[in-house]
Design a protein around this motif. Sequence first.
Motif, PDB file in Angstrom:
ATOM      1  N   LEU A  23       0.821  -1.215   0.000  1.00  0.00           N
ATOM      2  CA  LEU A  23       0.000   0.000   0.000  1.00  0.00           C
ATOM      3  C   LEU A  23       0.851   1.260   0.000  1.00  0.00           C
ATOM      4  O   LEU A  23       0.523   2.241  -0.672  1.00  0.00           O
ATOM      5  N   LEU A  24       1.944   1.237   0.724  1.00  0.00           N
ATOM      6  CA  LEU A  24       2.843   2.388   0.756  1.00  0.00           C
ATOM      7  C   LEU A  24       3.440   2.651  -0.622  1.00  0.00           C
ATOM      8  O   LEU A  24       3.569   3.801  -1.043  1.00  0.00           O
ATOM      9  N   TYR A  25       3.786   1.594  -1.337  1.00  0.00           N
ATOM     10  CA  TYR A  25       4.306   1.752  -2.695  1.00  0.00           C
ATOM     11  C   TYR A  25       3.254   2.364  -3.622  1.00  0.00           C
ATOM     12  O   TYR A  25       3.554   3.265  -4.416  1.00  0.00           O
ATOM     13  N   LEU A  26       2.017   1.879  -3.516  1.00  0.00           N
ATOM     14  CA  LEU A  26       0.942   2.418  -4.358  1.00  0.00           C
ATOM     15  C   LEU A  26       0.655   3.882  -4.036  1.00  0.00           C
ATOM     16  O   LEU A  26       0.422   4.692  -4.941  1.00  0.00           O
ATOM     17  N   VAL A  27       0.682   4.239  -2.747  1.00  0.00           N
ATOM     18  CA  VAL A  27       0.463   5.637  -2.348  1.00  0.00           C
ATOM     19  C   VAL A  27       1.602   6.511  -2.858  1.00  0.00           C
ATOM     20  O   VAL A  27       1.371   7.638  -3.312  1.00  0.00           O
ATOM     21  N   LEU A  28       2.823   6.008  -2.816  1.00  0.00           N
ATOM     22  CA  LEU A  28       3.961   6.782  -3.321  1.00  0.00           C
ATOM     23  C   LEU A  28       3.827   7.050  -4.816  1.00  0.00           C
ATOM     24  O   LEU A  28       4.103   8.165  -5.280  1.00  0.00           O
ATOM     25  N   LYS A  29       3.374   6.047  -5.569  1.00  0.00           N
ATOM     26  CA  LYS A  29       3.163   6.253  -7.001  1.00  0.00           C
ATOM     27  C   LYS A  29       2.097   7.313  -7.251  1.00  0.00           C
ATOM     28  O   LYS A  29       2.259   8.172  -8.125  1.00  0.00           O
ATOM     29  N   GLN A  30       1.016   7.280  -6.477  1.00  0.00           N
ATOM     30  CA  GLN A  30      -0.050   8.277  -6.641  1.00  0.00           C
ATOM     31  C   GLN A  30       0.430   9.659  -6.200  1.00  0.00           C
ATOM     32  O   GLN A  30       0.042  10.669  -6.789  1.00  0.00           O
TER      33      GLN A  30
ATOM     34  N   GLY B  73       0.035   8.286   3.150  1.00  0.00           N
ATOM     35  CA  GLY B  73       1.291   7.550   3.168  1.00  0.00           C
ATOM     36  C   GLY B  73       1.903   7.506   4.557  1.00  0.00           C
ATOM     37  O   GLY B  73       2.459   6.480   4.969  1.00  0.00           O
ATOM     38  N   PHE B  74       1.811   8.608   5.291  1.00  0.00           N
ATOM     39  CA  PHE B  74       2.340   8.644   6.660  1.00  0.00           C
ATOM     40  C   PHE B  74       1.576   7.688   7.570  1.00  0.00           C
ATOM     41  O   PHE B  74       2.178   6.988   8.393  1.00  0.00           O
ATOM     42  N   ILE B  75       0.268   7.628   7.408  1.00  0.00           N
ATOM     43  CA  ILE B  75      -0.538   6.706   8.211  1.00  0.00           C
ATOM     44  C   ILE B  75      -0.167   5.259   7.897  1.00  0.00           C
ATOM     45  O   ILE B  75      -0.013   4.423   8.800  1.00  0.00           O
ATOM     46  N   ILE B  76       0.011   4.960   6.626  1.00  0.00           N
ATOM     47  CA  ILE B  76       0.385   3.602   6.237  1.00  0.00           C
ATOM     48  C   ILE B  76       1.807   3.279   6.712  1.00  0.00           C
ATOM     49  O   ILE B  76       2.103   2.152   7.110  1.00  0.00           O
ATOM     50  N   LEU B  77       2.691   4.275   6.697  1.00  0.00           N
ATOM     51  CA  LEU B  77       4.048   4.073   7.201  1.00  0.00           C
ATOM     52  C   LEU B  77       4.026   3.738   8.694  1.00  0.00           C
ATOM     53  O   LEU B  77       4.776   2.872   9.158  1.00  0.00           O
ATOM     54  N   LEU B  78       3.166   4.409   9.445  1.00  0.00           N
ATOM     55  CA  LEU B  78       3.028   4.083  10.868  1.00  0.00           C
ATOM     56  C   LEU B  78       2.478   2.670  11.061  1.00  0.00           C
ATOM     57  O   LEU B  78       2.881   1.962  11.991  1.00  0.00           O
ATOM     58  N   SER B  79       1.585   2.268  10.166  1.00  0.00           N
ATOM     59  CA  SER B  79       1.066   0.904  10.223  1.00  0.00           C
ATOM     60  C   SER B  79       2.173  -0.112   9.934  1.00  0.00           C
ATOM     61  O   SER B  79       2.241  -1.163  10.582  1.00  0.00           O
ATOM     62  N   ALA B  80       3.036   0.212   8.995  1.00  0.00           N
ATOM     63  CA  ALA B  80       4.151  -0.685   8.681  1.00  0.00           C
ATOM     64  C   ALA B  80       5.135  -0.725   9.849  1.00  0.00           C
ATOM     65  O   ALA B  80       5.702  -1.778  10.146  1.00  0.00           O
ATOM     66  N   ALA B  81       5.337   0.406  10.514  1.00  0.00           N
ATOM     67  CA  ALA B  81       6.250   0.443  11.653  1.00  0.00           C
ATOM     68  C   ALA B  81       5.705  -0.381  12.822  1.00  0.00           C
ATOM     69  O   ALA B  81       6.476  -0.887  13.639  1.00  0.00           O
ATOM     70  N   GLY B  82       4.399  -0.532  12.888  1.00  0.00           N
ATOM     71  CA  GLY B  82       3.795  -1.352  13.933  1.00  0.00           C
ATOM     72  C   GLY B  82       4.048  -2.838  13.728  1.00  0.00           C
ATOM     73  O   GLY B  82       3.839  -3.636  14.637  1.00  0.00           O
ATOM     74  N   ASN B  83       4.493  -3.192  12.549  1.00  0.00           N
ATOM     75  CA  ASN B  83       4.754  -4.593  12.247  1.00  0.00           C
ATOM     76  C   ASN B  83       6.248  -4.911  12.275  1.00  0.00           C
ATOM     77  O   ASN B  83       6.720  -5.783  11.557  1.00  0.00           O
ATOM     78  N   ILE B  84       6.988  -4.221  13.108  1.00  0.00           N
ATOM     79  CA  ILE B  84       8.429  -4.451  13.243  1.00  0.00           C
ATOM     80  C   ILE B  84       8.748  -5.880  13.696  1.00  0.00           C
ATOM     81  O   ILE B  84       9.762  -6.431  13.276  1.00  0.00           O
ATOM     82  N   PRO B  85       7.911  -6.529  14.519  1.00  0.00           N
ATOM     83  CA  PRO B  85       8.225  -7.923  14.869  1.00  0.00           C
ATOM     84  C   PRO B  85       8.325  -8.844  13.654  1.00  0.00           C
ATOM     85  O   PRO B  85       8.870  -9.944  13.750  1.00  0.00           O
ATOM     86  N   ALA B  86       7.859  -8.393  12.509  1.00  0.00           N
ATOM     87  CA  ALA B  86       7.988  -9.197  11.291  1.00  0.00           C
ATOM     88  C   ALA B  86       9.449  -9.392  10.922  1.00  0.00           C
ATOM     89  O   ALA B  86       9.809 -10.385  10.287  1.00  0.00           O
ATOM     90  N   LEU B  87      10.314  -8.464  11.325  1.00  0.00           N
ATOM     91  CA  LEU B  87      11.736  -8.620  11.039  1.00  0.00           C
ATOM     92  C   LEU B  87      12.307  -9.839  11.757  1.00  0.00           C
ATOM     93  O   LEU B  87      13.176 -10.529  11.219  1.00  0.00           O
ATOM     94  N   VAL B  88      11.815 -10.118  12.950  1.00  0.00           N
ATOM     95  CA  VAL B  88      12.241 -11.322  13.671  1.00  0.00           C
ATOM     96  C   VAL B  88      11.784 -12.560  12.900  1.00  0.00           C
ATOM     97  O   VAL B  88      12.513 -13.551  12.790  1.00  0.00           O
TER      98      VAL B  88
END
Length: 115
Positions: free
Chosen positions: A33-40, A57-72
């Motif tokens: 979603l962040l990629y699609l928002v950046l294109k728009q 995009g900022f809201i979606i970026l915060l949503s992505a930052a909430g999924n940091i445990p995915a890096l583990v």
Amino acid sequence: MKKIGLLAAGGIAAIVLISNLGSLIGLAISLILLYLVLKQFLKADSTFKKIAWGVLGFIILLSAAGNIPALVGLVGAAVLYLVYKKWNETRSFNIKEDNDPFDSFEKQWAELKKY
């Protein structure tokens, strides 16, 4: 003994990966979603549209930052892949080939030394 260690590391990595599967999916969706928002955002003409896409995009970026445990979970997937590669590894022995270019060099050097 090596196989037992690989089995233990693979089991732990699999458990870590499965436990973080939800955050991995959330991170993937957020990044798409962040990629699609950046294109728009880059295609937008007016300032209002750029601000609106930027806020979204900022809201979606915060949503992505909430999924940091995915890096583990990604680290767990990488460890699982390495265990899989090591498990299926075949042992190779150093067999000297007859086509070694340095063998002929040594022979030619010995011949030159004779003269």
